[in-house]
Design an enzyme around this catalytic site. Structure first.
Site, mmCIF file in Angstrom:
data_model
loop_
_atom_site.group_PDB
_atom_site.id
_atom_site.type_symbol
_atom_site.label_atom_id
_atom_site.label_comp_id
_atom_site.label_asym_id
_atom_site.label_seq_id
_atom_site.Cartn_x
_atom_site.Cartn_y
_atom_site.Cartn_z
ATOM 1 N N TYR A 35 -7.654 5.605 -5.594
ATOM 2 C CA TYR A 35 -8.406 4.349 -5.678
ATOM 3 C C TYR A 35 -9.898 4.486 -5.427
ATOM 4 O O TYR A 35 -10.623 3.490 -5.417
ATOM 5 C CB TYR A 35 -7.818 3.279 -4.759
ATOM 6 C CG TYR A 35 -7.598 3.647 -3.316
ATOM 7 C CD1 TYR A 35 -8.624 3.533 -2.389
ATOM 8 C CD2 TYR A 35 -6.348 4.073 -2.878
ATOM 9 C CE1 TYR A 35 -8.410 3.844 -1.056
ATOM 10 C CE2 TYR A 35 -6.131 4.400 -1.547
ATOM 11 C CZ TYR A 35 -7.166 4.279 -0.639
ATOM 12 O OH TYR A 35 -6.960 4.597 0.671
ATOM 13 N N ARG B 189 -0.984 -7.210 -2.005
ATOM 14 C CA ARG B 189 -2.173 -7.710 -1.330
ATOM 15 C C ARG B 189 -3.372 -7.641 -2.272
ATOM 16 O O ARG B 189 -4.153 -8.580 -2.381
ATOM 17 C CB ARG B 189 -2.506 -6.786 -0.146
ATOM 18 C CG ARG B 189 -2.161 -7.288 1.220
ATOM 19 C CD ARG B 189 -2.769 -6.374 2.300
ATOM 20 N NE ARG B 189 -2.193 -5.032 2.359
ATOM 21 C CZ ARG B 189 -2.903 -3.918 2.334
ATOM 22 N NH1 ARG B 189 -4.209 -3.934 2.229
ATOM 23 N NH2 ARG B 189 -2.295 -2.744 2.420
ATOM 24 N N HIS C 28 6.579 3.359 0.540
ATOM 25 C CA HIS C 28 6.925 2.867 1.884
ATOM 26 C C HIS C 28 8.165 1.959 1.849
ATOM 27 O O HIS C 28 9.202 2.347 2.318
ATOM 28 C CB HIS C 28 5.750 2.159 2.587
ATOM 29 C CG HIS C 28 4.499 2.976 2.666
ATOM 30 N ND1 HIS C 28 4.487 4.211 3.246
ATOM 31 C CD2 HIS C 28 3.228 2.733 2.229
ATOM 32 C CE1 HIS C 28 3.251 4.710 3.164
ATOM 33 N NE2 HIS C 28 2.486 3.832 2.552
ATOM 34 N N HIS D 246 2.218 0.374 -3.416
ATOM 35 C CA HIS D 246 2.515 0.255 -1.976
ATOM 36 C C HIS D 246 3.196 -1.092 -1.766
ATOM 37 O O HIS D 246 2.694 -2.105 -2.249
ATOM 38 C CB HIS D 246 1.232 0.156 -1.148
ATOM 39 C CG HIS D 246 0.379 1.382 -1.067
ATOM 40 N ND1 HIS D 246 -0.956 1.386 -1.373
ATOM 41 C CD2 HIS D 246 0.658 2.646 -0.655
ATOM 42 C CE1 HIS D 246 -1.475 2.573 -1.148
ATOM 43 N NE2 HIS D 246 -0.526 3.368 -0.716
ATOM 44 N N ASP E 21 1.002 11.297 1.782
ATOM 45 C CA ASP E 21 0.210 10.084 1.975
ATOM 46 C C ASP E 21 -1.184 10.355 2.559
ATOM 47 O O ASP E 21 -2.088 10.742 1.838
ATOM 48 C CB ASP E 21 1.030 9.098 2.837
ATOM 49 C CG ASP E 21 0.441 7.681 2.834
ATOM 50 O OD1 ASP E 21 -0.633 7.489 2.241
ATOM 51 O OD2 ASP E 21 1.056 6.778 3.420
ATOM 52 N N HIS F 272 -3.232 10.543 -0.930
ATOM 53 C CA HIS F 272 -4.609 10.107 -1.119
ATOM 54 C C HIS F 272 -5.450 11.295 -0.672
ATOM 55 O O HIS F 272 -5.702 11.463 0.530
ATOM 56 C CB HIS F 272 -4.938 8.889 -0.249
ATOM 57 C CG HIS F 272 -3.972 7.739 -0.402
ATOM 58 N ND1 HIS F 272 -3.974 6.911 -1.500
ATOM 59 C CD2 HIS F 272 -2.980 7.284 0.398
ATOM 60 C CE1 HIS F 272 -3.025 5.983 -1.351
ATOM 61 N NE2 HIS F 272 -2.396 6.199 -0.213
ATOM 62 N N ARG G 47 -7.491 1.748 9.366
ATOM 63 C CA ARG G 47 -8.024 1.485 8.032
ATOM 64 C C ARG G 47 -9.557 1.438 8.044
ATOM 65 O O ARG G 47 -10.196 1.870 7.092
ATOM 66 C CB ARG G 47 -7.442 0.179 7.466
ATOM 67 C CG ARG G 47 -7.631 0.066 5.967
ATOM 68 C CD ARG G 47 -6.967 -1.162 5.391
ATOM 69 N NE ARG G 47 -7.688 -2.376 5.728
ATOM 70 C CZ ARG G 47 -7.585 -3.528 5.058
ATOM 71 N NH1 ARG G 47 -6.766 -3.616 4.021
ATOM 72 N NH2 ARG G 47 -8.254 -4.585 5.423
ATOM 73 N N HIS H 217 -2.381 -1.365 -6.501
ATOM 74 C CA HIS H 217 -2.447 -0.866 -5.124
ATOM 75 C C HIS H 217 -1.340 -1.427 -4.240
ATOM 76 O O HIS H 217 -0.645 -0.706 -3.529
ATOM 77 C CB HIS H 217 -3.810 -1.179 -4.507
ATOM 78 C CG HIS H 217 -3.940 -0.727 -3.087
ATOM 79 N ND1 HIS H 217 -3.514 -1.489 -2.025
ATOM 80 C CD2 HIS H 217 -4.414 0.428 -2.555
ATOM 81 C CE1 HIS H 217 -3.732 -0.824 -0.900
ATOM 82 N NE2 HIS H 217 -4.279 0.333 -1.196
HETATM 83 ZN ZN ZN Z 1 -0.711 5.240 0.514
#
Ligand code: ZN
Length: 457
Positions: free
Chosen positions: A123, A212, A272, A235, A323, A60, A84, A209
């Site tokens: 994103y 979730r 992951h 993810h 990442d 990212h 986050r 994404h």
């Molecule tokens: Zn990521």
């Protein structure tokens, strides 16, 4: 046709000496000849061992702007979720010009570290108010231009992002920049294909994404609507809480749900996949999907440790990703990947199938380079005819064992390295880094610093 002579090189058949590599004008490897006679003045002699360039399967780019700024404890219960919040603040502040500056600088750092292609799991689509830019791919296109300018191979993976959690909650204000449903994503893909029409080292895939942020029904719908070979990253099972929330909402664990409900296959990369049980490990391996492991970020965020030896014993494939871009070094990613296993199991030399023996550095590097190429859908990862000429020349002076040979070179570079061991980097037949220096690095540093100041303001 340019030709190179490597004193030693890692080929699909193993290490070879005096390897002549002929490259076409368009940057493809035309021929590889071990034990070559030194002939002709157009043959350039290389100054160290030659490896295929490493793929970085998960980045990212914009998160480089907050590298080092999320290391203070603000709450005794600090965790992924407070990290986050810091990330969301950075995401809110990064405009198109900032992203250009951050990604150009970042891609140069990646090249210097030995990454020759990168998967941008992207994103940051909308403006800070959540409205689409006039070109819905405005932000993605900035990555495409930065990759072209700096010379790194790019697989851009625009993200689907539709909800705040498994309960279908609406996006939070901080997530409005990420919002993209199937319709918006299709428009982004169309624009990206047009902008990238002249780039031979650009691939375009997609990235739901996470389960979730996108329901598994939507994941299945879009995956079946696109050609089967489309590169798809997602993810999955990064945090324990995600597993618990998924179980509560659907009765299944995230990897279990994904494998049961979506057409996961060899063109998929599961990012992951940290929290998996033995059946899930076996299912990922059997599907041919690549596990996208990001050991430095996973350690930084306290995610957990992926069960690598179990996965390799099942025949699983993996690639590595930087990442959050808090540190850029494939060597360090691979070292930490193995060390995580050692700390969990209280044993050494674990990055091999259970019945395997041999060099851990060699095993890690070969697996990550092959899995990474597959995960990015790029014709790289092998020094052989027909592949893109993405090459690393290591600097023997930077290796703890300057006279190391064969897999000792990789063991030394990964486990005994302090400085980055890379000297020269070629992507698509063009030298992008020479003597550890990229010609665009000073200008990129200046623009990056200015962007950081704008963001901080
Ligand atoms: Zn990521």
């Amino acid at each position: 046709m340019p030709s190179l002579l490597a004193p030693t090189a890692l080929l699909p058949s193993g290490w070879a000496r005096d390897v002549r590599i002929d490259i076409t004008e368009d940057g493809t490897i035309a021929a590889v000849t071990p034990g070559a006679e030194i002939a002709g003045d157009r043959v350039e002699r290389l100054g160290g061992p030659v490896l295929p360039g490493m793929a970085n399967v998960h980045s990212h780019a914009f998160q480089r702007a907050m590298a080092g700024l999320a290391e203070k404890r603000r709450d005794p219960a600090d965790s992924f979720w407070t990290w986050r919040e810091t990330m969301y603040r950075a995401a809110h502040a990064v405009g198109p010009d900032d992203l250009s500056a951050i990604s150009s600088h970042l891609f140069i750092e990646m090249l210097k570290a030995g990454y020759t292609s990168v998967g941008e799991f992207h994103y940051l689509h909308n403006d800070p108010n959540g409205a689409s830019y006039e070109d819905p791919a405005e932000m993605s296109v900035r990555l495409v231009h930065a990759a072209a300018e700096t010379g790194i191979g790019l697989t851009v993976l625009p993200v689907l992002y539709m909800r705040a959690g498994f309960d279908d909650a609406a996006l939070e204000p901080a997530q409005r920049r990420f919002a993209a449903d199937e319709e918006r994503l299709i428009r982004i893909l169309e624009s990206l294909r047009w902008h990238g029409r002249d780039s031979s080292s650009l691939r375009v895939g997609i990235a739901p994404h996470s389960l979730r942020a996108v329901s598994v029904d939507v994941v299945r719908h879009i995956a079946t609507a696109l050609p089967e070979e489309t590169t798809i990253h997602i993810h999955v099972a990064e945090q324990e809480r995600e597993v618990e929330d998924c179980l509560a909402a659907t009765g299944a664990r995230p990897v279990e749900l994904l494998m049961a409900e979506a057409p996961v296959g060899p063109s998929w990369c599961l990012i992951h996949a940290t929290h998996v049980v033995p059946d899930e490990i076996a299912d990922i391996a059997a599907s041919g999907a690549v596990a996208g492991l990001c050991p430095i970020t996973e350690a930084n965020l306290g995610d957990g440790v992926f069960p690598l030896s179990e996965f390799l014993t099942s025949g699983g494939r993996f690639g590595i990703g930087s990442d959050s871009n808090v540190t850029l070094s494939p060597w360090e990613e691979l070292r930490l990947l193995e060390y995580g296993q050692r700390l969990v199991h209280g044993r050494r030399c674990l990055s091999l199938p259970d019945d395997g023996v041999g060099s851990i550095g060699g095993s890690l590097f070969r697996a990550a380079v092959a899995g990474g190429a597959a995960a990015l859908g790029q014709p790289v990862g092998v020094i052989a005819e027909g592949f893109r000429a993405d090459l690393l020349v290591l600097d023997p002076a930077k290796l703890a064992q300057p006279d190391a040979e064969e897999d000792d070179i990789l063991d030394t570079a990964i486990f005994a390295g302090a400085a980055l061991p890379v000297r020269d980097v070629m992507v698509g037949g063009i030298w992008r880094v020479r003597g550890g220096f990229h010609p665009g690095e000073e200008a990129a540093r200046t623009a990056f610093t200015a962007a950081l100041r704008r963001i901080a303001a």
